[in-house]
Scaffold this active site. Structure first.
Site: not given
Length: 639
Positions: A93, A95, A462, A534
């Site tokens: 469809p 619409h 870092s 980590s």
């Protein structure tokens, strides 16, 4: 390949409402003798009873509600008879309110026909459909310009629409296989060449469908088969499902994910098939038996060990949202991927896009409105098996369910998080190993040294200041007579982890080794400080499990990536921006912030010395350090 060996292609037909999809499909079915016997007569009879003129669209619009409203609201699937192949058409469809059904219909398609009304031209919804097809990974596109009879069969009008839409598709990186001018109502260029448009010398719609490429799907992709059910016949247990990609054969050792059990295939079972083969390929629905009767449940993904799917509880995805309420954080949804079902939540919003233009809706948006697209990080309540969509489309796409409603469809992005399979299922090299307890207890060490052993885990981007703060904490503890040692990321990679890179799996192994070493230090009575980016919560969670509850303290050294990049003490951000460093956290790889760290310091707003004071004071609060180590609030730490 289908179950009977024929070639199969799945084609979605999309377009704006009233652009003539159903009429064209109805005519295709009729003129290729693809209709079920009596279907045409039945529809003509219904039209007479309702006092309506017959329309080809009624051949497809089977729902009474659709006939009443004149709008296709469901995704109709039909079979088209073309020489040498099985063709499945999905009439999706157009619409805006029914985009959900359009996505469901197109999600499994190999190609698409895009319908454009010659009189109305390219609409916003037409562009939206193009974006969605690209989003779903569909590269084979045929553009059909319908209702040419309403434009006096104008070559100029056809050229205008072709130029506009070709430019649009080009921006998406898609090149249409063909542009075909038709009149679905009159039948021009549907299955027969038009006499009204002699200027067009290309393919008819039927011919264009017949030339679409059949998806490879076979040995070129890894084996993926979902276990849909398990049946018991005599002494046999038959695992039934559909081969989504790849190939499975008698004698293969197969892996079941996420349970990680393996077994050897002893037989392939088919139903109502004359010719048996000792293997099965993509597209076949089969059963198979195992040499060893292991316990396997519905939802497992079958693969070969050497090309197994990823197991993870966190991944990036693109989601087209169709729910009545926006996609939001803090709300639980059900994720369905093949036959797997698991609860999930949005962990992070990266971008929210307008599905019609693919432009970002704005910065900092943390919900996805209806009919728009979100690039998000999802977290599931338990690990599941999946692939990136580019690697394996069948196991790289999913739907989200809110209650009982399908409210979103998504694809798994390029995998940036580590495979959790090794950590979830560690390989024990020997069963004859036991932990050897010494004569010195942890309490003996505490009384002798005056403090407990612990792992103090510094995590952050870092440049956030992990090394600076942890170094100064180590100096304070050392000067106070505390047994302490610091494990630094760069230092450890000089030796112990020199064999590891920075891909997600290597990062996970790097953290696992560090956690084991840190735990040994803590067991010896040291306060061991670790300074590692980590980036993944799952890795930090496993480090906590290794160290045991009460011995692990997470320190989140928080600092915005923009500030870290300005500092850039080692020049790493500059190299990452230049493409010299791959998988760099914060730039080309994700960082998952701790949700509930024991200690929090923000190095953008406080000095390193102030951060040290916070860490030391909190360790005293937790009873790890004696009160004599506690720093005065106005006292600067040593070093």
């Amino acid at each position: 390949m289908s179950g009977n060996g024929q070639r199969r292609v799945r084609v979605a037909i999309v377009g704006h409402v009233d652009h003539g999809k159903s009429t064209m499909v109805g005519r295709l079915l009729h003129e290729t003798d693809s209709l079920p016997e009596g279907r045409l007569a039945s529809v003509e009879r219904v039209c007479r009873q309702q006092g309506k003129d017959f329309e080809y669209a009624f051949l497809l619009d089977a729902l009474e509600e659709e006939r009443d409203q004149g709008v296709t609201i469901d995704t109709a699937q039909v079979w088209l008879k073309l020489p040498g192949r099985e063709t499945i058409l999905f009439d999706a469809p157009g619409h805006k309110e029914f985009v959900k059904n359009m996505v469901v219909g197109a999600a499994s398609a190999d190609a698409a026909l895009i319908m454009i009304d010659a009189a109305e031209g390219v609409q916003e919804q037409t562009r939206r459909h193009g974006h969605l097809l690209k989003f779903l990974g569909i590269q084979q596109v045929v553009v059909i310009v319908n209702k040419m009879d309403l434009c006096d069969w104008s070559f100029e009008r056809f050229q205008e629409i072709e130029r506009e839409y070709a430019e649009f598709l080009g921006r998406l990186g898609v090149e249409a296989k063909a542009y075909i001018p038709i009149s679905a109502r009159e039948g021009d260029n549907v299955t027969r060449k038009s006499t009204n448009m002699l200027w067009y010398r290309g393919l008819t719609v039927a011919a264009a469908i017949g030339r679409l490429e059949i998806p490879a799907g076979g040995a070129s992709r890894p084996l993926r088969m979902c276990v849909q059910d398990i049946y018991k016949f005599d002494e046999r247990r038959i695992l039934a499902g559909r081969v989504e990609s790849g190939r499975i054969a008698v004698g293969d050792t197969v892996l079941f994910s996420p349970s990680n059990k393996t077994a050897v295939v002893s037989g392939i079972e088919r139903w109502s098939v004359e010719q048996e083969r000792p293997y099965a390929e993509a597209g076949e629905s089969i059963g198979f038996t195992l040499e060893e009767q292991i316990f396997v449940e519905r939802g497992e993904i079958v693969s070969h060990e050497e090309r197994a799917p990823l197991e993870t509880d966190v991944f990036k995805a693109k989601i087209f949202w169709m729910g009545k309420e926006p996609l939001q954080k803090g709300r639980t949804y059900t994720l369905k991927l093949l036959t797997q079902e698991v609860s999930c939540e949005v962990d992070q919003f990266e971008r929210v896009l307008d599905a019609a233009t693919m432009q970002t809706l704005g910065e900092g948006i943390e919900e996805v409105p209806r009919n728009e697209i979100g690039e998000v990080v999802l977290r599931t309540e338990r690990p599941i098996a999946l692939d990136s969509y580019a690697e394996s489309p069948s196991s790289g796409r999913f739907v989200l369910v809110d209650g009982y409603d399908v409210c979103g469809g998504g694809t798994v992005a390029k995998l940036q998080y580590p495979d959790q399979r090794p950590a979830l299922n560690p390989v024990v090299q020997s069963k004859n190993i036991t932990w050897e307890a010494g004569l010195i207890r942890a309490e003996d060490r505490r009384q002798k040294h005056g403090h407990k052993g612990a792992v103090v885990w510094f995590t952050g981007l870092s440049g956030a200041g992990k090394s600076t703060v942890s170094q100064r904490v180590e100096k304070v503890l050392f000067d106070a007579g505390v047994l302490t040692y610091r494990l630094d990321g760069d230092n450890v990679r000089q030796g112990l982890n020199a064999d590891l890179g920075f891909a997600p799996d290597d990062r996970a192994e790097n953290i696992r080794r560090i956690a084991e070493v840190a735990n040994l230090f803590a067991d010896a009575g040291h306060v061991v400080l670790t300074s590692f980016i980590s980036p993944y919560r799952s890795d930090r969670r496993r480090a906590r499990e290794i160290a045991r509850t009460g011995r692990f303290f997470e320190v989140f050294v928080d600092c915005p990536v923009e500030v870290c990049e300005e500092r850039d003490p080692k020049g790493l951000y500059r190299k990452a921006r230049a493409g010299e460093i791959k998988n760099f956290t914060g730039i080309s790889a994700p960082y998952e912030k701790p949700e509930a760290p024991e200690i929090y310091v923000n190095t953008e707003s406080i000095s390193p010395d102030e951060a040290v004071a916070v860490v030391v004071e909190r360790l005293c609060d937790f009873g790890i350090l004696p009160e004599s180590v506690r720093l005065g609030r106005d006292e600067a730490p040593a070093g």
